[in-house]
Design a protein around this motif. Structure first.
Motif, PDB file in Angstrom:
ATOM      1  N   ALA A   6       0.818  -1.199   0.000  1.00  0.00           N
ATOM      2  CA  ALA A   6       0.000   0.000   0.000  1.00  0.00           C
ATOM      3  C   ALA A   6       0.859   1.260   0.000  1.00  0.00           C
ATOM      4  N   PHE A  10      -0.411   2.930  -3.247  1.00  0.00           N
ATOM      5  CA  PHE A  10      -1.503   3.867  -2.995  1.00  0.00           C
ATOM      6  C   PHE A  10      -0.964   5.285  -2.791  1.00  0.00           C
ATOM      7  N   LYS A  15      -5.203   7.182  -4.325  1.00  0.00           N
ATOM      8  CA  LYS A  15      -6.229   7.298  -3.281  1.00  0.00           C
ATOM      9  C   LYS A  15      -7.379   8.190  -3.750  1.00  0.00           C
ATOM     10  N   GLN A  18      -9.526   6.210  -6.111  1.00  0.00           N
ATOM     11  CA  GLN A  18     -10.255   5.199  -5.339  1.00  0.00           C
ATOM     12  C   GLN A  18     -11.456   5.824  -4.648  1.00  0.00           C
ATOM     13  N   SER A  23     -14.005   2.808  -4.034  1.00  0.00           N
ATOM     14  CA  SER A  23     -13.290   1.630  -3.519  1.00  0.00           C
ATOM     15  C   SER A  23     -12.291   1.971  -2.419  1.00  0.00           C
ATOM     16  N   ARG A  24     -12.194   3.254  -2.077  1.00  0.00           N
ATOM     17  CA  ARG A  24     -11.182   3.668  -1.101  1.00  0.00           C
ATOM     18  C   ARG A  24     -11.360   2.970   0.241  1.00  0.00           C
ATOM     19  N   ASN A  26     -12.631   0.112   0.897  1.00  0.00           N
ATOM     20  CA  ASN A  26     -12.276  -1.303   0.816  1.00  0.00           C
ATOM     21  C   ASN A  26     -10.778  -1.526   0.926  1.00  0.00           C
ATOM     22  N   TYR A  27      -9.977  -0.549   0.463  1.00  0.00           N
ATOM     23  CA  TYR A  27      -8.537  -0.742   0.413  1.00  0.00           C
ATOM     24  C   TYR A  27      -7.774  -0.112   1.570  1.00  0.00           C
ATOM     25  N   GLN A  28      -8.478   0.605   2.437  1.00  0.00           N
ATOM     26  CA  GLN A  28      -7.789   1.241   3.548  1.00  0.00           C
ATOM     27  C   GLN A  28      -7.154   0.230   4.495  1.00  0.00           C
ATOM     28  N   PHE A  30      -5.428  -2.227   3.814  1.00  0.00           N
ATOM     29  CA  PHE A  30      -4.080  -2.570   3.371  1.00  0.00           C
ATOM     30  C   PHE A  30      -3.040  -1.739   4.122  1.00  0.00           C
ATOM     31  N   ASP A 163       2.231  -8.712  -3.786  1.00  0.00           N
ATOM     32  CA  ASP A 163       0.772  -8.647  -3.802  1.00  0.00           C
ATOM     33  C   ASP A 163       0.225  -9.686  -4.765  1.00  0.00           C
ATOM     34  N   ASN A 165      -2.809 -10.932  -7.077  1.00  0.00           N
ATOM     35  CA  ASN A 165      -3.974 -10.384  -7.776  1.00  0.00           C
ATOM     36  C   ASN A 165      -5.090 -11.411  -7.838  1.00  0.00           C
TER      37      ASN A 165
END
Length: 204
Positions: A6, A10, A15, A18, A23-24, A26-28, A30, A163, A165
């Motif tokens: 991240a 990111f 960010k 996102q 989708s931000r 969902n990825y926080q 990370f 990471d 995928n």
């Protein structure tokens, strides 16, 4: 490991998009890992050592990316420690785009694909270029058995982030060896069926 990914991936612009696309949130998660330390697990080690190719991205002095395909025997990309991998660099078309780029910027990103199982591993790292004159022992570790091409240099990659995928949009593809293995299974199955039918015919 997710936090290391991240921190690289990111950026503020990422960010921002996102957030715009929803989708931000969902990825926080990370970014909330316990450590930035990256360790190549047994799962990743087995995956990497089964690959016979990968794609490597570098950046030149003008900021342009370049993606190169690297291929070899399974296991030519070697795990050297819990956070280091490497490979022997053989002579190719002698453009030296990747090597030249790495002399100005040691960052790389690797994509390792398993098309059959629809799996994909991304690796970010920093490269140290070595040669046989100054690092003979390290070069010997990277050499590929029964491959006669001379090693021009070695690439040691200190892994910074990993990471996995999702498999979405990865079209299954098969190597010649994988196709031949499936054909052998089919042949064995057909032979077994023929033997059963033959035995039935002989007892009727």
């Amino acid at each position: 490991m997710a936090r290391a990914f991240a921190k690289i991936g990111f950026t503020p612009n990422v960010k921002s998009i996102q957030s715009q696309m929803g989708s931000r949130e969902n990825y926080q998660f990370f970014e909330q890992g316990d450590t930035d330390e990256v360790i190549i697990s047994e799962r990743e080690k087995q995956f990497i050592e089964q690959r016979d190719s990968f794609y490597m991205a570098t950046i030149n002095e003008d900021g342009w990316p370049y993606v190169q395909h690297r291929g070899g025997a399974k296991g030519f990309l070697k795990i050297l420690s819990a956070s280091t991998m490497g490979f022997a660099d053989f002579s190719g078309n002698r453009q030296y785009l990747s090597v030249g780029n790495l002399m100005g910027n040691d960052r790389v990103c690797l994509f390792l694909m398993d098309y059959q199982q629809r799996r994909r591993l991304k690796v970010w790292g920093r490269v140290e270029i070595i040669d046989e004159k100054h690092s003979p022992d390290e070069i010997a570790q990277l050499e590929v058995a029964d491959f006669r091409a001379p090693v021009e240099r070695g690439m040691l990659i200190s892994v910074v982030a990993l990471d996995w995928n999702c498999p979405k949009y990865i079209t299954p593809r098969y190597t010649q060896d994988e196709v031949e293995a499936m054909l052998e299974i089919c042949k064995a199955g057909n032979q077994a069926i023929q033997e059963i039918l033959s035995n039935r015919g002989s007892t009727s």
